[in-house]
Enzyme design. Structure first.
Site, mmCIF file in Angstrom:
data_model
loop_
_atom_site.group_PDB
_atom_site.id
_atom_site.type_symbol
_atom_site.label_atom_id
_atom_site.label_comp_id
_atom_site.label_asym_id
_atom_site.label_seq_id
_atom_site.Cartn_x
_atom_site.Cartn_y
_atom_site.Cartn_z
ATOM 1 N N HIS A 1 0.841 -1.192 0.000
ATOM 2 C CA HIS A 1 0.000 0.000 0.000
ATOM 3 C C HIS A 1 0.879 1.246 0.000
ATOM 4 C CE1 HIS A 1 -2.985 2.727 2.132
ATOM 5 N NE2 HIS A 1 -3.620 2.341 1.043
ATOM 6 N N GLU B 1 0.189 -0.693 -4.907
ATOM 7 C CA GLU B 1 -1.017 0.128 -4.960
ATOM 8 C C GLU B 1 -0.558 1.575 -4.899
ATOM 9 O OE1 GLU B 1 -3.958 2.805 -3.127
ATOM 10 O OE2 GLU B 1 -2.114 2.118 -2.191
ATOM 11 N N ASP C 1 -1.802 5.899 -5.622
ATOM 12 C CA ASP C 1 -2.934 6.820 -5.646
ATOM 13 C C ASP C 1 -2.634 7.973 -6.591
ATOM 14 O OD1 ASP C 1 -4.430 5.703 -3.196
ATOM 15 O OD2 ASP C 1 -2.422 6.067 -2.418
ATOM 16 N N HIS D 1 -1.772 10.335 -2.311
ATOM 17 C CA HIS D 1 -2.975 9.790 -1.682
ATOM 18 C C HIS D 1 -3.921 10.909 -1.274
ATOM 19 C CE1 HIS D 1 -5.442 8.600 1.769
ATOM 20 N NE2 HIS D 1 -5.603 7.493 1.083
#
Length: 152
Positions: free
Chosen positions: A21, A48, A50, A63
């Site tokens: 993440h 992952e 963003d 993010h």
């Protein structure tokens, strides 16, 4: 990477995939190239990340909608912005974003690490690790164009 993709697409697969993440945010700033490089070295199957878009339409990895938590914004733009204002990525140009340094865990600023573009991140990941694009649906066409251009 091929084994991870095969397992990801097979509902009967017994393989456990390791997804990181925002990269290795304990080692380097989240959503940064060094954070991605670190998880690739560790053997993660997927990254992952963003997305946000700058004022001048550059997709960058972030993010948060604003830049306060993850950058040294208040130090760089102290004169232009009043304390307490929460400047959003979408209100800054890519050039302004690149004047900022990212923070790693516990708010430690790393002067040499800047917010990467999606293109830079995908080029880093290409043929090395799978990518899960989060918070990017509103930029679907732009993301698709970059992935097709890079062949990822």
């Amino acid at each position: 990477m091929k084994k991870a993709l095969k397992a990801l697409n097979d509902p009967k697969a017994k393989r456990v995939l390791v997804v990181s993440h925002r990269g290795d945010w304990r080692y380097a700033p989240e959503n940064s190239i060094p954070a991605i490089e670190s998880i690739i070295r560790m053997g993660a199957d997927m990254m992952e990340l963003d997305l946000k878009m700058t004022k001048d339409s550059v997709l960058v990895l972030s993010h948060d909608h604003d830049v306060l938590r993850c950058t040294n914004f208040t130090k760089v733009f102290a004169e232009e912005y009043k304390e307490g204002k929460s400047p959003k990525v979408k209100d800054l140009t890519y050039e302004e974003i690149q004047q900022l340094s990212l923070k790693r865990a516990h708010g430690v600023v790393v002067d040499s690490i800047k917010m990467p573009t999606l293109r830079q991140a995908l080029a880093c990941c290409k043929d090395r690790i799978c990518v899960n694009v989060d918070q990017g649906y509103e930029f679907y066409d732009e993301v698709l164009a970059i992935t097709e251009d890079l062949g990822v």
